[in-house]
Design an enzyme around this catalytic site. Structure first.
Site, PDB file in Angstrom:
ATOM      1  N   SER A  41       0.698  -1.211  -0.183  1.00  0.00           N
ATOM      2  CA  SER A  41       0.073   0.143   0.200  1.00  0.00           C
ATOM      3  C   SER A  41       0.795   1.307  -0.027  1.00  0.00           C
ATOM      4  CB  SER A  41      -0.931   0.055   1.232  1.00  0.00           C
ATOM      5  OG  SER A  41      -0.106  -0.025   2.336  1.00  0.00           O
ATOM      6  N   GLY A  43       5.399   2.956   0.207  1.00  0.00           N
ATOM      7  CA  GLY A  43       6.831   2.773  -0.162  1.00  0.00           C
ATOM      8  C   GLY A  43       7.306   1.788  -0.964  1.00  0.00           C
ATOM      9  N   LYS A  68      -5.695   2.798   2.585  1.00  0.00           N
ATOM     10  CA  LYS A  68      -4.325   2.997   1.999  1.00  0.00           C
ATOM     11  C   LYS A  68      -4.072   1.981   0.594  1.00  0.00           C
ATOM     12  CE  LYS A  68      -1.648   4.825   5.384  1.00  0.00           C
ATOM     13  NZ  LYS A  68      -0.583   4.484   6.309  1.00  0.00           N
ATOM     14  N   ASP A  93      -3.243  -8.815   7.928  1.00  0.00           N
ATOM     15  CA  ASP A  93      -1.813  -8.754   8.602  1.00  0.00           C
ATOM     16  C   ASP A  93      -0.999  -9.985   8.603  1.00  0.00           C
ATOM     17  OD1 ASP A  93       0.279  -8.698  10.359  1.00  0.00           O
ATOM     18  OD2 ASP A  93      -0.967  -7.617  12.095  1.00  0.00           O
ATOM     19  N   SER A 172      15.003  -7.407   2.580  1.00  0.00           N
ATOM     20  CA  SER A 172      15.711  -7.117   3.770  1.00  0.00           C
ATOM     21  C   SER A 172      16.240  -5.797   3.944  1.00  0.00           C
ATOM     22  CB  SER A 172      16.941  -8.066   3.770  1.00  0.00           C
ATOM     23  OG  SER A 172      17.718  -8.058   4.835  1.00  0.00           O
ATOM     24  N   TYR A 186      16.054  -4.349  14.902  1.00  0.00           N
ATOM     25  CA  TYR A 186      15.836  -4.514  13.501  1.00  0.00           C
ATOM     26  C   TYR A 186      16.855  -5.507  12.632  1.00  0.00           C
ATOM     27  CZ  TYR A 186      14.978  -2.588   8.634  1.00  0.00           C
ATOM     28  OH  TYR A 186      14.931  -2.279   7.508  1.00  0.00           O
ATOM     29  N   LYS A 190      16.150  -8.713  10.141  1.00  0.00           N
ATOM     30  CA  LYS A 190      16.454  -8.904   8.766  1.00  0.00           C
ATOM     31  C   LYS A 190      17.410  -9.731   8.359  1.00  0.00           C
ATOM     32  CE  LYS A 190      13.585  -5.447   7.142  1.00  0.00           C
ATOM     33  NZ  LYS A 190      12.602  -5.765   6.213  1.00  0.00           N
TER      34      LYS A 190
END
Length: 332
Positions: A41, A43, A68, A93, A172, A186, A190
């Site tokens: 939705s 980026g 969105k 989700d 990633s 984070y 990744k």
């Protein structure tokens, strides 16, 4: 004698370039293909969907926010190349319930046919010092960034293997190649994608299914704007040593590498260097790629040591500044 050696090396390299296409996967044709994009939705995910749609693909967008999704659908549909193309939106989700994810993938396949390419873009970033981050933050990021890619991939893999065609992309981050200050939660989530991708690629390669891991740098997305609000000073200063990329640029490279079946997808010279440095036992899709990694490893490691030294210097300076501020506050 030197000329003979040089001629042999040139002939060897030319031979590798000639043989390389014979072991490389056949490119995936996007016209008419069904592409599922999670986190689609906004980026990078939305830009990936647009790039695929421009090339004639049918798109299923998966994200949590229904409003969105509908907004992204309208934007993507502006880039159609024929009147048969469809953009399907599904609100779910992808990190919470595998059964729900499996059901929505089945719905998408019933409407648009079997999935030819899955691009796992759903993810988020939260930063902070290790001891200051809540334990729930580690659990949340592992759920969204790792399980949020495991569940959709698990839902499409059986059909891809049966049809002996498919592409799975894990988005990633460069923080998934290099652990940085403030990214203990984070980076871990990744880095996990890399292990998943390597093991999965070994399982599915005999079925003509190829896995791509994308390692974008900081990219100008709504997610980055949110992340920057809470970044520690050290993390922000280290991040500023590289430029911020446009999501359209990142998306084009991801789609290009996925079509070709490349295992690594990187952006720019820094990204290329990091991918070579961290290649380790990662798969290669051409002999020339492996040869380039062997040849450049020593030089890139030398350059990387200077980078690491500058990062350590940033952390020390920030620590000294804090110590001075604390002394000043006490004496004021």
């Amino acid at each position: 004698m030197l000329l003979l050696v040089a001629a042999f090396l040139v002939a060897f390299v030319l031979l590798l370039y000639m043989v390389s296409p014979l072991i490389s996967p056949k490119p995936l044709a996007l016209p008419g293909a069904h592409v599922v994009v999670t986190g689609g939705s906004s980026g990078i995910g939305k830009c990936v969907a647009i790039e695929c749609y421009k090339q004639g693909a049918f798109i299923t967008l998966v994200a949590r926010n229904e409003d969105k999704l509908l907004q992204a659908k309208k934007e993507i549909e502006k880039h159609s190349i024929n009147d048969k193309q469809v953009v399907l939106c599904i609100s779910v989700d992808v990190s919470q319930d595998y059964n729900k994810v499996e059901n929505v993938i089945k719905q998408a396949q019933e409407k648009l046919g079997p999935v030819d390419m899955l691009v796992n873009c759903a993810g988020m970033s939260l930063s902070g010092k290790f001891e200051e981050l809540e334990v729930s933050t580690f659990e949340r990021l592992m759920s969204i960034n790792y399980l949020g890619s495991v569940y959709p991939s698990r839902a499409v893999i059986a059909t891809m293997k049966e049809r002996r065609v498919g592409r799975i992309v894990f988005v990633s981050s460069q923080a998934g190649q290099l652990g940085l200050f403030g990214f203990t939660a984070y980076s871990s989530s990744k880095f996990a994608l890399r292990g998943l991708a390597e093991a999965l690629q070994m399982e599915v390669k005999p079925y003509n299914v190829y896995v791509t891991v994308a390692y974008p740098p900081d990219t100008d997305t709504p997610g980055l704007a949110v992340e920057n609000k809470t970044k520690p000073l050290e993390t922000r200063l280290i991040s500023e040593t590289t430029s911020v990329c446009k999501p359209e640029q990142v998306a084009k490279q991801i789609v290009k590498d996925a079509i070709q079946g490349n295992f690594n997808s990187s952006i720019g010279s820094d990204g290329y260097m990091l991918s070579s440095l961290t290649s380790g036992m990662a798969p290669v899709t051409s002999i020339t790629e492996g040869l380039q990694q062997v040849v450049t490893m020593g030089l890139f490691r030398t350059i990387a040591l200077f980078y690491l030294g500058s990062f350590d210097s940033i952390v020390r300076r920030c620590m000294m500044q804090r110590a001075k501020s604390e002394v000043t506050d006490k004496t004021a």
